[in-house]
Design an enzyme around this catalytic site. Structure first.
Site, PDB file in Angstrom:
ATOM      1  N   CYS A  24      47.048  49.422 -36.720  1.00  0.00           N
ATOM      2  CA  CYS A  24      45.865  49.417 -36.014  1.00  0.00           C
ATOM      3  C   CYS A  24      45.540  50.714 -35.339  1.00  0.00           C
ATOM      4  CB  CYS A  24      46.165  48.162 -34.944  1.00  0.00           C
ATOM      5  SG  CYS A  24      44.634  48.162 -33.906  1.00  0.00           S
ATOM      6  N   CYS A  25      46.137  50.759 -33.888  1.00  0.00           N
ATOM      7  CA  CYS A  25      45.601  51.660 -33.157  1.00  0.00           C
ATOM      8  C   CYS A  25      46.683  52.936 -32.762  1.00  0.00           C
ATOM      9  CB  CYS A  25      44.972  51.213 -31.909  1.00  0.00           C
ATOM     10  SG  CYS A  25      44.298  49.527 -32.231  1.00  0.00           S
TER      11      CYS A  25
END
Length: 775
Positions: free
Chosen positions: A413-414
């Site tokens: 994801c991030c």
């Protein structure tokens, strides 16, 4: 599950020239890489530019997307699948790497298994009507994840969701944050992987509840690999066997990844540690004369353009939390090996070079695993590309390695590290859990468990604070009780969500590209971090008086006097930040989690910091929302939360002070990531471009070797981008955990972005010196 027979001659040919043996006996990309990769110490001078063919494909993609943005995106009403949807193309005659998400470019897939209501809402908001027959199936006969979750949700969870103290939970869409090792398809082919699943299935002797579930999951993974084979067949590609060269390796990985994107709409669909594997194929092909450097770069450019076409059908409510339509196709590169060798390869350069060749873009989410031991030419190149594009994020491998994230770790994801093939069964995948609003918990606790915006809504039980001046120790004791309730409730929600997701929408195709026996991180998150820390600091070091209505309900605060803020490199307040993070994590870690997961915490908000700000009342350090007489929420004075682990915009520290404060946060209590998003002016970094780049290298070296974990780096002056951002022009920036084209942000999100600190000095000491010297 049938035994799969494969001609061994195929493997001998595919693996010719590759070193090592243990990766041949059992699937392990990690061991293959260790035996075969070539560290690259040189610079970017070998890179090739774009071809006319690549620029043509880019034009088709951009024009098609622009057209649909003016009209509407095509969307399926049939239930999505991996291989029952026909093959799709961008421009078949001119493509090098095949495979897209649907049978038409940018056609959105209909995915109702997470929740039929959300899926149908997405249909309607995109201008389409649901199929009545499908609606009947998923409301009368088939159970969705959302159905199962709400059957099991407790009253505490429902109250927390209603109050927006616990928000953004993946209880109606796929959870995301699982990364398949898609390079397994390239190195081994589907037949090998399917046979390995058969062997694992047959090896389970004892039949109990856990083994029954595992046997079913292995069977589902086996079936999913069969669907991947069928998807390859649609494009005339035999992915049963391993790839023979770098072009096929890229092609096979794309087929595996697009199979995922056809059926899973998680909040993040990350790619993993792909460049280093592809580099091994590329080096062999270059040595053989199979392909030229220009051809290999063109394959990479084509692959990256395919990744940029991935798009999911989202609702407007979802977009408020994840604005800009991110897909989080996080692609991790560089890093260090356990043997002390760096892991920079030429392929890392090629992926970064796509920003120049086919243009700057938010996806894939290019992520460099940083160490001061990486070759200086590579670090210099990264900083020059960030200076030019502001679209690369950096994560510190030294910090993450201390928590067991190995040499083939990647980012999900991030900012969340994972180690998919970790042989100690730790950090293999993540069960995503959004985040909770700790500031609301603090403020609600002060009011005796009544919501900080809606005074008549009781969220939890705790004695109210009745003091005329808030006392730090009294408030802290009250807050700890609120944290007890919050973390207990949060864990209950997460256990339910991930149990039901496995039951009703198991991500078999992603799990098929992982080892059979894995252990998950369970990712819990915090928002409102800096305002909570600053509020506690104000209570401790200044004078904070609650302002109450006639019923004794606190609706505002009067803060008198000075107090240190988080982000100013002041141990008085930074110690409060350290305490809060540890207090939150230790409460989570003492719970029994689904499938014996490991509790991890993130300081990360995406663009949801704006949404959460609109759900939170006044605090001692900021203005929030309040209710009008008619009961509607008044947003006229709201001051937005800072994103992730960022200090408040009111903190007086320069960039270096910010970095020093964040370095003090213990990653052991935040394995899910400590996200810092920075905007720094070029003039703060030096007078010339070369000086600015060199200083960036030095600063990141110091931050990551000193305990830092993540930096979103934007090198820009606010005055240069303000009008463009507010007028909806194309501006690519990194925000909390991902990259976005600001034209897709809401007006409020654009405003919040431009209100962030754009550092014009590195340190407040520099500012003082400049003031004395009249600069």
């Amino acid at each position: 599950m049938a035994t799969v027979k494969t001609n061994t001659d195929v493997f001998e040919k595919a693996w010719e020239g590759f070193k090592g043996t243990d990766w041949k006996d059992r699937a392990s990309i990690s061991r293959f890489v260790q035996d075969n990769y070539t560290p690259y110490d040189g610079d970017e001078s070998f890179l090739a530019g774009p071809t006319e063919r690549s620029l043509h494909i880019k034009k088709v993609v951009e024009e098609t997307k622009a057209h649909y943005e003016e009209t509407r995106f095509p969307m399926d009403t049939r239930i999505t699948s991996i291989a029952d949807i026909p093959a799709g193309y961008i421009d078949k005659e001119n493509e090098l790497i095949f495979g897209i998400q649907n049978d038409e470019l940018f056609k959105l897939n209909f995915m109702p298994k997470g929740g039929i209501r959300m899926a149908e809402t997405a249909l309607k908001e995109h201008g389409y009507e649901p199929d009545p027959a499908v609606h009947e199936i998923f409301t009368k006969y088939a159970t969705t994840v959302n159905d199962g979750i709400f059957r099991a949700y407790t009253s505490n969870i429902r109250r927390a969701r209603h109050a927006h103290t616990v928000t953004g939970l993946p209880d109606a869409y796929s959870r995301g944050r699982i990364i398949g090792v898609y390079a397994r398809l390239a190195l081994y082919g589907a037949d090998y992987l399917m046979q390995e699943k058969v062997n694992d299935w047959n090896s389970i002797a004892e039949i109990d509840e856990e083994s029954i579930r595992l046997r079913e999951e292995i069977n589902l993974q086996y079936q999913a690999l069969g669907e991947v084979v069928r998807l390859g067949d649609l494009y005339g590609l035999d992915v049963r066997k391993p790839a023979m060269n770098v072009k096929e390796a890229i092609q096979w990985i794309n087929i595996a990844f697009m199979a995922v994107c056809r059926v899973i709409n998680g909040a993040a669909t990350s790619l993993g540690r792909v460049p280093i594997v592809l580099d091994i194929f590329a080096e062999r092909d270059l040595a053989r004369g199979t392909f030229t450097e220009s051809e290999i770069q063109e394959f990479v450019d084509d692959f990256v353009m395919k990744l940029r076409t991935v798009k999911f059908a989202r609702t407007k409510a979802y977009d408020e939390l994840y604005s800009g339509d991110p897909t989080f196709i996080t692609t991790s590169m560089a890093g260090m090996g356990a043997d002390g060798r760096h892991r920079v390869t030429k392929m890392d350069y090629r992926f970064l070079n796509t920003l120049d060749n086919i243009g700057n873009a938010p996806e894939p989410n290019l992520t460099v695993l940083w160490s001061s031991k990486l070759p200086y030419p590579f670090r210099h190149y990264c900083m020059s590309m960030s200076h030019k594009h502001s679209s690369i994020q950096y994560e510190g491998v030294t910090t993450m390695a201390k928590e067991g994230y190995g040499e083939m770790s990647c980012i999900s994801c991030c900012v969340s590290p994972l180690d998919p093939e970790n042989e100690d069964r730790r950090h293999n995948l993540q069960y995503f859990g959004a985040r909770v609003n700790v500031l609301k918990a603090l403020l609600t606790g002060l009011n005796g468990g009544y919501d900080d915006v809606h005074k008549d809504y009781k969220v939890f039980d705790v004695e109210p604070i009745r003091d005329e001046v808030l006392d730090f120790e009294t408030v802290k004791a009250n807050f700890e009780k609120a944290l007890d309730w919050l973390t207990d409730t949060y864990v209950d929600a997460m256990n339910i969500i991930h149990y039901m997701t496995d039951k009703y929408n198991y991500e078999a195709v992603q799990m098929a590209f992982l080892p059979t026996r894995v252990k998950a991180n369970m990712g819990f998150g915090i928002c409102g971090f800096s305002n909570t820390v600053d509020s506690l600091s104000a209570i401790k070091y200044a004078t904070v008086k609650p302002i109450r209505d006639e019923d004794g309900y606190i609706y505002d605060y009067e803060t008198v006097g000075n107090f240190p803020r988080y982000g100013e490199d002041d141990d008085r307040v930074d110690s409060i930040a350290e305490w809060l993070l540890e207090a939150f994590h230790t409460r989570l870690a003492r719970h029994k989690l689904y499938k014996d997961s490991e509790a991890t915490v993130s300081l990360l908000t995406i663009t949801s910091n704006v949404a959460y700000s609109k759900q939170t009342g006044n605090s001692p350090v900021h203005k929030g929302v309040y209710l009008n007489e008619d009961g509607s929420v008044n947003l006229s004075k709201v001051e937005f939360f800072s994103p992730g682990a960022n200090p408040s915009n009111k903190a007086s520290g320069g960039w270096l002070q910010n970095l020093n404060s964040l370095k003090k946060l213990d990653f052991a209590h935040a394995n899910d990531g400590i996200s810092l998003t920075t905007q720094v002016s070029p003039k703060a970094l030096g007078k010339t471009f070369d000086e600015q780049v060199a200083n960036l290298v030095t600063i990141l070296d110091g931050y990551f070797e000193g305990g830092g974990q993540h930096v979103n780096l934007n090198v820009m002056d606010l005055k240069d981008v303000y009008d463009k951002i507010m007028n909806g022009e194309d501006v690519i920036v990194r925000i909390s955990g991902y990259c976005v084209n600001t034209k897709y942000l809401t007006k409020e999100q654009k405003t919040e972005l431009t209100q962030r600190v754009f550092h014009e000095v590195l340190s407040m000491d520099d500012a003082a010196t400049d003031l004395v010297n009249n600069k």
